[in-house]
Design a protein around this motif. Structure first.
Motif, PDB file in Angstrom:
ATOM      1  N   ARG A 179       0.774  -1.377   0.195  1.00 41.98           N
ATOM      2  CA  ARG A 179       0.274  -0.118  -0.301  1.00 41.98           C
ATOM      3  C   ARG A 179       1.004   1.382   0.636  1.00 41.98           C
ATOM      4  N   LEU A 180       0.747   2.370  -0.533  1.00 38.70           N
ATOM      5  CA  LEU A 180       0.837   3.398  -0.866  1.00 38.70           C
ATOM      6  C   LEU A 180       0.814   4.965   0.554  1.00 38.70           C
ATOM      7  N   PRO A 181       0.847   5.329   1.142  1.00 35.05           N
ATOM      8  CA  PRO A 181       0.094   6.348   1.795  1.00 35.05           C
ATOM      9  C   PRO A 181      -0.813   7.209   1.188  1.00 35.05           C
ATOM     10  N   THR A 190      -1.402  10.216   0.379  1.00 33.59           N
ATOM     11  CA  THR A 190      -1.124  10.933   0.490  1.00 33.59           C
ATOM     12  C   THR A 190       0.415  10.913  -0.761  1.00 33.59           C
ATOM     13  N   TRP A 191       0.530   9.761  -1.424  1.00 34.24           N
ATOM     14  CA  TRP A 191       1.582   9.754  -2.533  1.00 34.24           C
ATOM     15  C   TRP A 191       1.474  10.956  -3.704  1.00 34.24           C
ATOM     16  N   ALA A 237       2.807  14.306  -2.718  1.00 31.17           N
ATOM     17  CA  ALA A 237       3.893  13.876  -3.174  1.00 31.17           C
ATOM     18  C   ALA A 237       4.689  13.663  -4.269  1.00 31.17           C
ATOM     19  N   VAL A 238       4.172  13.111  -5.310  1.00 33.93           N
ATOM     20  CA  VAL A 238       4.779  13.115  -6.684  1.00 33.93           C
ATOM     21  C   VAL A 238       4.795  14.421  -7.136  1.00 33.93           C
ATOM     22  N   LYS A 240       0.150  17.144   7.468  1.00 35.10           N
ATOM     23  CA  LYS A 240       0.870  16.118   6.693  1.00 35.10           C
ATOM     24  C   LYS A 240       0.868  16.894   4.952  1.00 35.10           C
TER      25      LYS A 240
END
Length: 477
Positions: free
Chosen positions: A35-37, A39-40, A43-44, A140
């Motif tokens: 799994r990715l956070p 908020t990815w 971030a990208v 975040k």
């Protein structure tokens, strides 16, 4: 404040407790499932932005990353949105209709790119708005925007050092010659550090990195400065807070050298607005702190060589710049009057030898771009969306919420002068969604957490809501 867009079988009729497993964004994962956070995408888009800029693809990441965000929104059981989103849907639909009149392939391509940015910005707004409701996630997202602000400040210093020098990005080597030589493509892929001007009597590098133009840098740094103030208010005393304050002071140098009067005007309006709101709220300690920081920054400018640059900037007539803006505004208004409903689809180059160096009609400001390209109804929908956002988020929680709430106001001050595409629009939409999230306050019911819109009574509609409202709560089973 919000209405369900997509819902499961419990979306209608029930106003009681909603199990945690049916909250927007809830997903059960197993120990072995990667799994990715959540908020990815942010971030990208924002944290990795310097990488995309150096590669020459930073202008294209926004619509590309919007695709998986849209899939995630559709995949969820319920997707919510504030009532204001209806205006954004009307705006993007009107933009689409205005492009149907275009016939040239080149114009259709440039129009499609702008439409993708508008649609992607709406998806980004909804994605952030529908993140799982958590103070940690909100913090975040704010940290991600704050990091991006620091990137822009550092880019400003890079512009001062490197000047007008540039380099060929890797993506340009992959483009065919027919595309590589197109001015629009060059504008999107070519990294620029600074624009060198000489209207003060000597060459001066006005910072642009990591964007294309100095005005784009100024517009972004203005709205991101509000983010930085929000980060200061939301961060506890310590090393992180000191770093943000130090960066705020350091940002004065590239801001002053940029000579962006619209930037100074919009920041001034934002600070004045927050000052008035703090005084009305009776938050005297925060008001004194804000006035102290403002006085310190003004003293830094006045007591250093930056003060002479500011004086030279405002004493200069900026004759060519002012005349160009006035000419474009006049031509844009005349063109919009000729096609008031759907506009002309996109900005148009000025014809005639006497106007050969004049920018395209419908450029030099987001207001003129929307009005000339997409007509007066689209302009009403566009501005109306941000006015409704301002009104509905006026009770955002805390000092940080107040600074975030101010961002649409700061951006609206800029629209006669600066364009918002491609980056500033995305920043504004993330900040707007984050401000909506700060309009929800935690409450306690029998020892359990409940999230309600500020000012909403139990079981009644919250501000700005239409239709049935769900109160998100963790209820005892």
């Amino acid at each position: 404040m919000s209405t369900p867009l997509l819902s499961g079988r419990r979306a209608r009729g029930h106003l009681g407790a909603v199990p945690e497993t049916q909250r927007p964004g809830y997903h059960v994962t197993t120990a072995s499932e990667p799994r990715l956070p959540v908020t990815w995408p942010l971030a990208v888009l924002f944290v990795a932005f310097p990488i995309w800029w150096a590669l020459g693809v930073s202008s294209f990441t926004w619509p590309v990353v919007a695709v998986p965000m849209l899939v995630a929104l559709i995949w969820r059981r319920r997707t919510r949105a504030p009532a204001a989103i209806a205006l954004w849907l009307l705006f993007t639909s009107w933009v689409l209709l205005s492009g149907l009149q275009l016939e040239s392939t080149t114009k259709i391509i440039t129009f499609s790119y702008r439409l993708a940015l508008y649609a992607g910005a709406g998806v980004l707004f909804l994605y952030v708005y529908n993140l799982p409701r958590s103070g940690g996630l909100d913090a975040k997202v704010l940290r991600i925007l704050t990091f991006f602000w620091m990137v822009v400040v550092i880019g400003g210093y890079a512009g001062l050092v490197v000047g007008a020098h540039s380099f060929v990005p890797p993506v340009e080597h992959l483009l065919p010659n027919s595309l590589r030589n197109q001015p629009f493509v060059q504008e999107l892929v070519q990294p620029v550090f600074a624009e060198v001007v000489g209207f003060l009597g000597y060459p001066l590098p006005r910072p642009a990195a990591p964007f294309t133009y100095t005005n784009e840098w100024g517009g972004n740094i203005a709205v991101l400065t509000m983010v930085a103030f929000a980060a200061v208010a939301a961060t506890r005393p310590g090393r992180r807070r000191k770093v943000i304050i130090a960066m705020l002071a350091a940002s004065l140098v590239p801001m002053v050298v940029s000579l962006n009067r619209g930037m100074f005007l919009s920041i001034g309006v934002g600070v004045l607005y927050v000052t008035i709101r703090l005084a009305v709220r009776g938050r005297m300690s925060a008001l004194v702190s804000l006035l102290g920081v403002t006085a310190l920054m003004l003293a830094i400018v006045a007591l250093t060589p930056l003060g002479h640059l500011v004086a030279a900037n405002f004493s200069s007539t900026h004759g060519h710049s002012n005349a160009t803006r006035a000419s474009i505004a006049q031509l844009s208004t005349e063109g919009a009057n000729q096609s008031p409903v759907f506009g002309h689809g996109e900005p148009q180059q000025v014809t005639g030898p006497a106007l050969a160096d004049t920018p395209a009609i419908g450029s030099q400001g987001q207001l003129w771009m929307v009005m000339y390209s997409n007509g007066y109804p689209a302009t009403v929908f566009f501005i109306g969306f941000y006015l409704v956002v301002l009104w509905q988020t006026r009770r955002a929680r805390g000092i940080a919420g107040l600074w975030l709430h101010t961002i649409p106001l700061v951006a609206l001050v800029q629209i006669p002068f600066y364009g918002w595409l491609p980056v500033e629009l995305q920043v504004i939409m993330v900040a707007a969604a984050l401000t909506y999230r700060r309009c929800w306050r935690p409450a306690r019911t029998a020892g359990r957490e409940v999230l309600r819109p500020l000012g909403a009574a139990a079981g009644g509609p919250g501000p700005g809501e239409t239709g049935p409202r769900r109160v998100l709560r963790t209820a005892a089973r």
